[in-house]
Design a protein around this motif. Structure first.
Motif, short mmCIF file in Angstrom:
data_model
loop_
_atom_site.label_atom_id
_atom_site.label_comp_id
_atom_site.label_asym_id
_atom_site.label_seq_id
_atom_site.Cartn_x
_atom_site.Cartn_y
_atom_site.Cartn_z
N VAL A 63 0.84 -1.20 0.00
CA VAL A 63 0.00 0.00 0.00
C VAL A 63 0.87 1.25 0.00
O VAL A 63 0.60 2.22 -0.72
CB VAL A 63 -0.94 0.00 1.23
N ALA A 64 1.92 1.23 0.83
CA ALA A 64 2.80 2.39 0.90
C ALA A 64 3.50 2.65 -0.42
O ALA A 64 3.80 3.80 -0.77
CB ALA A 64 3.84 2.20 1.99
N GLY A 65 3.75 1.60 -1.19
CA GLY A 65 4.43 1.75 -2.47
C GLY A 65 3.50 2.10 -3.61
O GLY A 65 3.94 2.25 -4.75
N SER A 66 2.21 2.22 -3.32
CA SER A 66 1.23 2.57 -4.35
C SER A 66 0.61 3.92 -4.02
O SER A 66 -0.33 3.99 -3.22
CB SER A 66 0.14 1.49 -4.44
N PRO A 67 1.12 5.01 -4.58
CA PRO A 67 0.60 6.35 -4.27
C PRO A 67 -0.90 6.48 -4.50
O PRO A 67 -1.61 7.12 -3.71
CB PRO A 67 1.39 7.26 -5.21
N ARG A 68 -1.41 5.88 -5.57
CA ARG A 68 -2.84 6.00 -5.86
C ARG A 68 -3.68 5.31 -4.80
O ARG A 68 -4.71 5.85 -4.35
CB ARG A 68 -3.14 5.40 -7.23
N LEU A 69 -3.25 4.12 -4.38
CA LEU A 69 -4.00 3.38 -3.37
C LEU A 69 -3.96 4.11 -2.03
O LEU A 69 -4.97 4.21 -1.33
CB LEU A 69 -3.42 1.97 -3.22
N LEU A 70 -2.79 4.64 -1.67
CA LEU A 70 -2.67 5.37 -0.41
C LEU A 70 -3.50 6.65 -0.45
O LEU A 70 -4.13 7.02 0.54
CB LEU A 70 -1.19 5.71 -0.14
N THR A 71 -3.52 7.33 -1.60
CA THR A 71 -4.33 8.54 -1.74
C THR A 71 -5.81 8.22 -1.61
O THR A 71 -6.56 8.93 -0.95
CB THR A 71 -4.06 9.21 -3.10
N ALA A 72 -6.24 7.11 -2.25
CA ALA A 72 -7.65 6.71 -2.16
C ALA A 72 -8.02 6.41 -0.72
O ALA A 72 -9.11 6.78 -0.25
CB ALA A 72 -7.90 5.50 -3.05
N ILE A 119 -13.16 4.42 11.62
CA ILE A 119 -12.30 5.57 11.93
C ILE A 119 -10.83 5.16 11.98
O ILE A 119 -9.97 5.79 11.37
CB ILE A 119 -12.73 6.21 13.26
N SER A 120 -10.53 4.08 12.71
CA SER A 120 -9.12 3.66 12.81
C SER A 120 -8.68 2.87 11.58
O SER A 120 -7.53 2.98 11.15
CB SER A 120 -8.91 2.82 14.08
N GLY A 121 -9.58 2.09 11.00
CA GLY A 121 -9.22 1.29 9.84
C GLY A 121 -8.95 2.12 8.60
O GLY A 121 -8.11 1.76 7.77
N LEU A 122 -9.69 3.25 8.44
CA LEU A 122 -9.51 4.10 7.28
C LEU A 122 -8.51 5.22 7.52
O LEU A 122 -8.27 6.02 6.62
CB LEU A 122 -10.86 4.71 6.86
N ASN A 123 -7.96 5.27 8.72
CA ASN A 123 -7.02 6.33 9.04
C ASN A 123 -5.64 5.99 8.47
O ASN A 123 -4.96 5.09 8.97
CB ASN A 123 -6.92 6.50 10.57
N PRO A 124 -5.18 6.71 7.44
CA PRO A 124 -3.88 6.38 6.84
C PRO A 124 -2.73 6.60 7.81
O PRO A 124 -1.67 5.99 7.66
CB PRO A 124 -3.80 7.33 5.64
N LYS A 125 -2.91 7.46 8.79
CA LYS A 125 -1.84 7.69 9.76
C LYS A 125 -1.60 6.43 10.59
O LYS A 125 -0.47 6.18 11.04
CB LYS A 125 -2.19 8.88 10.65
N GLY A 126 -2.63 5.64 10.81
CA GLY A 126 -2.44 4.38 11.51
C GLY A 126 -1.59 3.42 10.68
O GLY A 126 -0.71 2.74 11.20
N LEU A 127 -1.86 3.38 9.38
CA LEU A 127 -1.08 2.54 8.49
C LEU A 127 0.37 3.00 8.44
O LEU A 127 1.30 2.19 8.49
CB LEU A 127 -1.69 2.56 7.08
N LEU A 128 0.58 4.31 8.39
CA LEU A 128 1.92 4.85 8.32
C LEU A 128 2.68 4.60 9.63
O LEU A 128 3.90 4.47 9.62
CB LEU A 128 1.88 6.36 8.02
N LEU A 129 1.96 4.52 10.74
CA LEU A 129 2.61 4.20 12.01
C LEU A 129 3.25 2.82 11.92
O LEU A 129 4.38 2.61 12.37
CB LEU A 129 1.61 4.25 13.15
#
Length: 208
Positions: A63-72, A119-129
């Motif tokens: 996911v981190a390597g896919s800018p489009r997916l991370l943006t979505a 809220i937590s599942g869609l939060n990209p900051k959680g994924l980036l953590l």
């Protein structure tokens, strides 16, 4: 697993979890409205369980390597926070009974769990953590547990920290504001505004 990186991760993770954000705003709103705090927190933890599973499976890196997916993912999470924050601002409810019996809304049932998970599942900051913080505490050299097992352990530790902190915040919000309707409405509005602000910030970051 060596306790040194484990304890170091615990210290950093507790600091991050204790910083108010969308999770805090949601659990405070649930506590003030007299809705089941445990169910709301369980939903938030479930969202982080998803992040943990993605990290263990190696999908988080994809996911981190896919800018489009991370943006979505960012846009979806920001949009949900904007909608939820606006809903809270429109209906800054006064404190309700602790058993939630007077609250016939969706959050009085399974809705509270699923909102928290969203809220937590869609939060990209959680994924980036999981992508930027957690890997720093993985031990890849020597006779140590597999990386996947270490990731699962650190993810479980993060979920435990979230559960402990958010339950405390929700219960305190309910008990301290139960007899203070005006203060409760003010806190609820602040929570809604925080959700709106975080959602707008996430969108702005990707618009620049």
């Amino acid at each position: 697993m060596d306790l040194t990186p484990l304890l170091s991760f615990l210290a950093v993770d507790l600091l991050l979890v204790c910083v108010p954000g969308a999770d805090w705003a949601y659990v405070i709103a649930a506590g003030v409205r007299g809705r089941p705090v445990g169910r709301a927190v369980a939903g938030l933890v479930a969202g982080y369980a998803l992040h943990t599973a993605l990290a263990v499976a190696g999908l988080a890196v994809l996911v981190a390597g896919s800018p489009r997916l991370l943006t979505a993912l960012t846009v979806a999470g920001a949009g949900y926070l904007l909608w939820l924050g606006w809903s809270v601002l429109r209906h800054p409810a006064a404190p309700r009974a602790a058993d939630g019996g007077a609250d016939g809304g969706a959050d009085g049932g399974a809705g509270g769990f699923w909102r928290g998970a969203a809220i937590s599942g869609l939060n990209p900051k959680g994924l980036l953590l999981y992508l930027s913080v957690l890997p720093q505490f993985l031990v890849t050299e020597g006779a140590h547990a597999p990386v996947a097992a270490q990731t699962a352990l650190l993810g479980a530790l993060h979920m435990a920290c979230c559960a402990a902190v958010y339950l405390t915040v929700g219960v305190l919000a309910r008990r301290l504001l139960a007899a203070r309707p005006r203060a409760a409405r003010a806190v609820t509005r602040t929570s809604g505004a925080a959700m709106l602000g975080i959602g707008a910030l996430l969108l702005a970051q990707h618009a620049l």
